[in-house]
Design a protein around this motif. Sequence first.
Motif, short mmCIF file in Angstrom:
data_model
loop_
_atom_site.label_atom_id
_atom_site.label_comp_id
_atom_site.label_asym_id
_atom_site.label_seq_id
_atom_site.Cartn_x
_atom_site.Cartn_y
_atom_site.Cartn_z
N ASP A 7 -4.29 28.09 18.38
CA ASP A 7 -3.21 28.05 19.37
C ASP A 7 -3.32 26.76 20.16
N PHE A 8 -2.19 26.26 20.65
CA PHE A 8 -2.18 25.00 21.39
C PHE A 8 -2.07 25.29 22.88
N PRO A 9 -3.01 24.82 23.70
CA PRO A 9 -2.94 25.06 25.15
C PRO A 9 -1.73 24.35 25.77
N ARG A 10 -0.88 25.11 26.43
CA ARG A 10 0.35 24.58 27.03
C ARG A 10 0.05 23.42 27.99
N ALA A 11 -1.06 23.49 28.68
CA ALA A 11 -1.42 22.46 29.66
C ALA A 11 -1.62 21.09 29.02
N LEU A 12 -1.86 21.05 27.72
CA LEU A 12 -2.08 19.77 27.05
C LEU A 12 -0.79 19.09 26.59
N THR A 13 0.36 19.74 26.77
CA THR A 13 1.62 19.12 26.31
C THR A 13 1.89 17.81 27.05
N PHE A 14 1.65 17.77 28.36
CA PHE A 14 1.91 16.54 29.10
C PHE A 14 0.90 15.45 28.77
N THR A 15 -0.32 15.85 28.44
CA THR A 15 -1.32 14.89 27.98
C THR A 15 -0.83 14.23 26.70
N CYS A 16 -0.28 15.03 25.80
CA CYS A 16 0.25 14.51 24.54
C CYS A 16 1.46 13.61 24.77
N ILE B 183 -8.83 10.95 25.88
CA ILE B 183 -8.45 12.28 26.37
C ILE B 183 -9.50 13.35 26.05
N LYS B 184 -10.57 12.99 25.39
CA LYS B 184 -11.59 13.98 25.02
C LYS B 184 -12.16 14.74 26.21
N PRO B 185 -12.40 14.11 27.36
CA PRO B 185 -12.88 14.90 28.50
C PRO B 185 -11.92 16.03 28.89
N LYS B 186 -10.64 15.79 28.80
CA LYS B 186 -9.66 16.84 29.11
C LYS B 186 -9.64 17.89 27.99
N LEU B 187 -9.74 17.44 26.74
CA LEU B 187 -9.73 18.37 25.61
C LEU B 187 -10.95 19.29 25.65
N ASN B 188 -12.06 18.78 26.16
CA ASN B 188 -13.29 19.58 26.21
C ASN B 188 -13.11 20.84 27.07
N LEU B 189 -12.17 20.82 28.00
CA LEU B 189 -11.88 22.02 28.81
C LEU B 189 -11.34 23.16 27.95
N TYR B 190 -10.72 22.84 26.82
CA TYR B 190 -10.07 23.83 25.96
C TYR B 190 -10.79 24.00 24.63
#
Length: 129
Positions: free
Chosen positions: A47-56, A108-115
Amino acid sequence: MTPAEAVADITAKIKTIRGDTKIDEAVLSIYVEKLVSDILDYCHRDDFPRALTFTCVDLINKRISDEQTAAEGAAQLKSIEAGDTKFEFNVAAAISSGVLNDLDFDSIKPKLNLYRKIAGFCSCRYHHN
């Protein structure tokens, strides 16, 4: 959200943000699908975390802008020659698109690590009897 929903949502947001900018939709679709796939692989998720859409959205926008800048830079004047006089300008070689993409993903890996989930961990009841 599903990967397909993430791709559709990110693509729509990029088109809205870029507005009148001419976008090759086929290329945009490839960029977004690849980024979503890379994120799912890195985070070990289906599943794709919705919070990462703006990062993308931010990352794809940066990639498009970087590629436009590199294309414009490639067309810049590098030297002038008149008769026996030649002037050469110090123009750095452009970083290839693939390298830019890798560097951007690393940022963006530090942010991805949260998920990120633990690889190989299965929480289903069938493997824990």
